[in-house]
Design an enzyme around this catalytic site. Structure first.
Site, PDB file in Angstrom:
ATOM      1  N   ALA A 138      69.033 -10.388 139.244  1.00  0.00           N
ATOM      2  CA  ALA A 138      70.534 -10.700 139.183  1.00  0.00           C
ATOM      3  C   ALA A 138      71.451  -9.473 139.298  1.00  0.00           C
ATOM      4  O   ALA A 138      70.973  -8.266 138.690  1.00  0.00           O
ATOM      5  CB  ALA A 138      70.926 -11.554 138.206  1.00  0.00           C
ATOM      6  N   CYS A 139      72.406  -9.713 140.048  1.00  0.00           N
ATOM      7  CA  CYS A 139      73.623  -8.432 140.011  1.00  0.00           C
ATOM      8  C   CYS A 139      73.910  -7.964 138.665  1.00  0.00           C
ATOM      9  O   CYS A 139      74.073  -6.879 138.257  1.00  0.00           O
ATOM     10  CB  CYS A 139      74.820  -8.806 140.989  1.00  0.00           C
ATOM     11  SG  CYS A 139      76.202  -8.107 140.769  1.00  0.00           S
ATOM     12  N   PHE A 140      73.950  -9.117 137.713  1.00  0.00           N
ATOM     13  CA  PHE A 140      74.690  -8.810 136.614  1.00  0.00           C
ATOM     14  C   PHE A 140      73.559  -8.448 135.367  1.00  0.00           C
ATOM     15  O   PHE A 140      73.603  -8.509 134.217  1.00  0.00           O
ATOM     16  CB  PHE A 140      75.489 -10.141 135.966  1.00  0.00           C
ATOM     17  CG  PHE A 140      76.726 -10.126 136.428  1.00  0.00           C
ATOM     18  CD1 PHE A 140      77.850  -9.436 135.903  1.00  0.00           C
ATOM     19  CD2 PHE A 140      76.884 -10.631 137.574  1.00  0.00           C
ATOM     20  CE1 PHE A 140      79.293  -9.524 136.689  1.00  0.00           C
ATOM     21  CE2 PHE A 140      78.106 -10.822 138.320  1.00  0.00           C
ATOM     22  CZ  PHE A 140      79.260 -10.375 137.834  1.00  0.00           C
ATOM     23  N   LYS A 154      78.256  -5.931 131.336  1.00  0.00           N
ATOM     24  CA  LYS A 154      79.037  -5.966 132.552  1.00  0.00           C
ATOM     25  C   LYS A 154      79.949  -7.197 132.707  1.00  0.00           C
ATOM     26  O   LYS A 154      79.574  -8.141 132.525  1.00  0.00           O
ATOM     27  CB  LYS A 154      77.865  -6.023 133.801  1.00  0.00           C
ATOM     28  CG  LYS A 154      78.269  -5.716 135.176  1.00  0.00           C
ATOM     29  CD  LYS A 154      77.110  -5.318 136.061  1.00  0.00           C
ATOM     30  CE  LYS A 154      77.612  -5.433 137.566  1.00  0.00           C
ATOM     31  NZ  LYS A 154      76.224  -5.177 138.480  1.00  0.00           N
TER      32      LYS A 154
END
Lengths: 251, 129
Positions: A138-140, A154
């Site tokens: 995941a991006c996060f 984040k």
């Protein structure tokens, strides 16, 4: 600089949102800048431009859950777009200076706006370790240097594309949690999510319109030029790649 | 300060051109300044061997943590080799942009096009160094 602020009244599907953002990038190539603030309906899973989605994510599970999917024109890793505010900035490439100056200008603006809401947002320092490869989930999952964080978690995930003489940077401001959806559809093990949300930080559900308004006001105050406001984006392009499953599942 | 070797040529779009050992073939990559701006490189989309490009055509894209950017060909010609090592380790672009991190080799169609490239001092001025 002539800026257009688009405060979308209506939430849109993933295909339309990516098509519109890419259209703003094309428009910025002929001059003028755009700040678009928007939502997603239905909620949507977006993959990064070059992410190996076919092997990284469980396509059968995504289909069984009935999730909308799209592949972004920008890079990075998967994002679950549900309870969030999404921003997009498109402008000529020299608007804010170099690539890093552009990244910093947009993130400093967003962080300043969020602080006006009472969020102790700051810019993450540059990490000492190299970035993970695209297969890492995941991006996060982890903040990188220059990103907007609260503590070490984040709050905003962003990505930028530079084409010709213009750039598009868009990203997600998490209103509430939900990025664990990415872990649910990941094949095999996924990285733990290191995200926070406005709801968690403020200890109350944030109001989308309030957040959009404070970002818009900050941009009009900080980014020099004349501003016009509108509540609808240009129509999404018909038949472009963002509605094509061959693009979405190309890797 | 980024490294700008004196013996290379450059584009305003931050590609460098180095002469290969084979006559008429150039080696293309991105500069130390460019890799520093982009941040850690995570993926490269490079053309197949045999691809024909014109001067300033987009020959590929590079994805780094900060951005996806286009790569521009400094001259027209045919791609004769692609750096396969970047498939396994794209971070070579960051750690060694002028040697291990090269991207493609191009057989140049018209050598006069290379005369339009920037010298090291011109490029240093272009990036403000």
């Amino acid at each position: 600089m002539q800026w257009t602020l688009i405060l979308e009244d209506d939430a849109r599907c993933g295909r339309d949102n990516m098509s519109i953002d890419h259209g703003l990038l094309q428009a910025a190539r002929t001059g003028g800048g755009f700040l678009r603030l928007y939502r997603w309906n239905p909620p949507c899973l977006s993959f990064g431009r070059n992410e190996p989605a076919k092997t990284r994510y469980d396509g059968d599970r995504i289909r069984s859950l009935g999730l909308d999917t799209v592949r972004r024109p920008t890079g990075g890793r998967a994002v679950w777009h549900d309870r969030e505010l999404t921003y997009a900035v498109a402008a000529p490439i020299d608007t804010f200076g170099s690539l890093q100056q552009t990244y910093a200008a947009i993130h400093h603006l967003l962080a300043a706006a969020l602080r006006r809401l009472g969020v102790p947002a700051s810019i993450a320092p540059r990490p000492s370790e190299r970035a993970p490869r695209l297969g890492s989930g995941a991006c996060f999952a982890a903040p990188m240097g220059g990103e907007i964080v609260v503590g070490e978690r984040k709050l905003v995930g962003s990505a930028q594309l530079r084409e010709g003489d213009a750039f598009l940077q868009h990203g997600s401001v998490l209103m509430e949690e939900g990025q664990d959806m990415v872990a649910r559809i990941t094949s095999g093990l996924s990285s733990p999510i290191a995200a926070t949300s406005l709801s968690e930080v403020l200890q109350r559900p944030p109001d989308y319109q309030d957040v959009a308004r404070v970002i818009a006001t900050e941009a009009e105050r900080c980014w020099k030029g004349s501003w016009t406001r509108q509540t609808r984006s240009p129509d999404a392009a018909v038949g472009d790649k963002f509605g094509d499953s061959c693009w979405t599942w190309r890797r | 300060m980024s490294s700008i070797p004196d013996d290379l040529q450059y584009t305003e779009e931050h590609e460098y051109v180095k002469s290969d050992t084979e006559d008429g073939v150039i080696i293309i990559g991105i500069t130390d300044y460019a890799q520093g701006e982009l941040g850690d490189v995570v993926y490269l989309d490079l053309p197949a061997v045999g691809t024909e490009v014109k001067r300033m055509d987009v020959f590929g894209t590079i994805e780094a943590v900060k951005a996806v950017s286009e790569l521009f060909s400094p001259a027209g010609g045919e791609v004769v080799e692609v750096n396969q090592a970047l498939d396994a380790d794209p971070s070579l672009v960051n750690t060694d942009p002028y040697e291990e991190g090269w991207m493609i080799k191009l057989r140049v169609g018209n050598a006069a096009e290379l005369e339009q490239l920037l010298s090291a001092s011109d490029y240093a001025q272009h990036v403000g160094e």
